[in-house]
Motif scaffolding. Structure first.
Motif, PDB file in Angstrom:
ATOM      1  N   HIS A 184      -0.625   4.613  -1.798  1.00  0.00           N
ATOM      2  CA  HIS A 184      -1.842   4.804  -0.785  1.00  0.00           C
ATOM      3  C   HIS A 184      -2.060   5.170   0.486  1.00  0.00           C
ATOM      4  O   HIS A 184      -2.452   5.791   1.157  1.00  0.00           O
ATOM      5  CB  HIS A 184      -2.661   3.532  -0.747  1.00  0.00           C
ATOM      6  CG  HIS A 184      -3.085   2.967  -2.126  1.00  0.00           C
ATOM      7  ND1 HIS A 184      -2.771   1.722  -2.654  1.00  0.00           N
ATOM      8  CD2 HIS A 184      -3.811   3.445  -3.142  1.00  0.00           C
ATOM      9  CE1 HIS A 184      -3.199   1.681  -3.923  1.00  0.00           C
ATOM     10  NE2 HIS A 184      -3.824   2.498  -4.240  1.00  0.00           N
ATOM     11  N   GLU A 232       0.918  -1.126  -0.074  1.00  0.00           N
ATOM     12  CA  GLU A 232       0.151  -0.040   0.031  1.00  0.00           C
ATOM     13  C   GLU A 232       0.781   1.256   0.074  1.00  0.00           C
ATOM     14  O   GLU A 232       0.613   2.185  -0.832  1.00  0.00           O
ATOM     15  CB  GLU A 232      -1.041   0.066   1.277  1.00  0.00           C
ATOM     16  CG  GLU A 232      -2.051  -1.079   1.113  1.00  0.00           C
ATOM     17  CD  GLU A 232      -2.816  -0.778   0.085  1.00  0.00           C
ATOM     18  OE1 GLU A 232      -3.764   0.343   0.183  1.00  0.00           O
ATOM     19  OE2 GLU A 232      -3.137  -1.638  -0.877  1.00  0.00           O
ATOM     20  N   ASN A 268       2.522   1.586  -3.556  1.00  0.00           N
ATOM     21  CA  ASN A 268       1.708   2.001  -4.267  1.00  0.00           C
ATOM     22  C   ASN A 268       1.049   3.530  -4.203  1.00  0.00           C
ATOM     23  O   ASN A 268       0.297   3.949  -4.940  1.00  0.00           O
ATOM     24  CB  ASN A 268       0.508   1.167  -4.495  1.00  0.00           C
ATOM     25  CG  ASN A 268       0.705  -0.263  -5.020  1.00  0.00           C
ATOM     26  OD1 ASN A 268       1.739  -0.404  -5.840  1.00  0.00           O
ATOM     27  ND2 ASN A 268      -0.054  -1.486  -4.849  1.00  0.00           N
TER      28      ASN A 268
END
Length: 127
Positions: free
Chosen positions: A28, A23, A26
């Protein structure tokens, strides 16, 4: 959200830590941004909060997350770079060692192995 493999050999807390790393990689979660609490993770994955906490603490021990007392866990500065280095030095290296060992067993020389790798790359990483 990823599904946890409860039948596998990899502990659930490690899977939680790896999911959070992905996460972060990426985008996020950004540097200094709060991540999910152990209770949120426990609810999301229907696991024991202590298991979720163990995954969070694993990342804190690796300086990927840091604790703010009473506020929760946050993404450390340079966390993404730490994750990349960790995965290069541990995960990717282990996978490469396994591939090279299997290639030797099959009497595949370096040029053929490199050609196979290039073929997989040109196919978009899927075999």
């Amino acid at each position: 959200m990823t599904i946890l493999n409860t039948d596998g050999t990899k502990p659930i807390y490690v899977q939680i830590a790896e999911w959070l790393e992905t996460e972060i990689m990426n985008g996020h979660f950004q540097e200094d941004e709060k991540v999910y609490s152990q209770y949120q993770l426990a609810e999301m994955y229907t696991i024991n909060p202590a298991t979720a906490a163990k995954g969070l603490n694993l990342l804190a021990d690796e300086n990927i997350l840091y604790k703010k007392r009473g506020l929760g866990m946050f993404v450390s500065v340079n966390a993404k770079e730490r994750i990349i280095q960790k995965r290069k030095n541990q995960t990717l290296k282990r996978l490469i060692e396994e591939v090279v060992l299997e290639a030797r067993r099959l009497h595949i020389d370096d040029l053929e192995l490199l050609a196979m790798i290039k073929d997989v790359q040109s196919e978009g990483g899927e075999s």
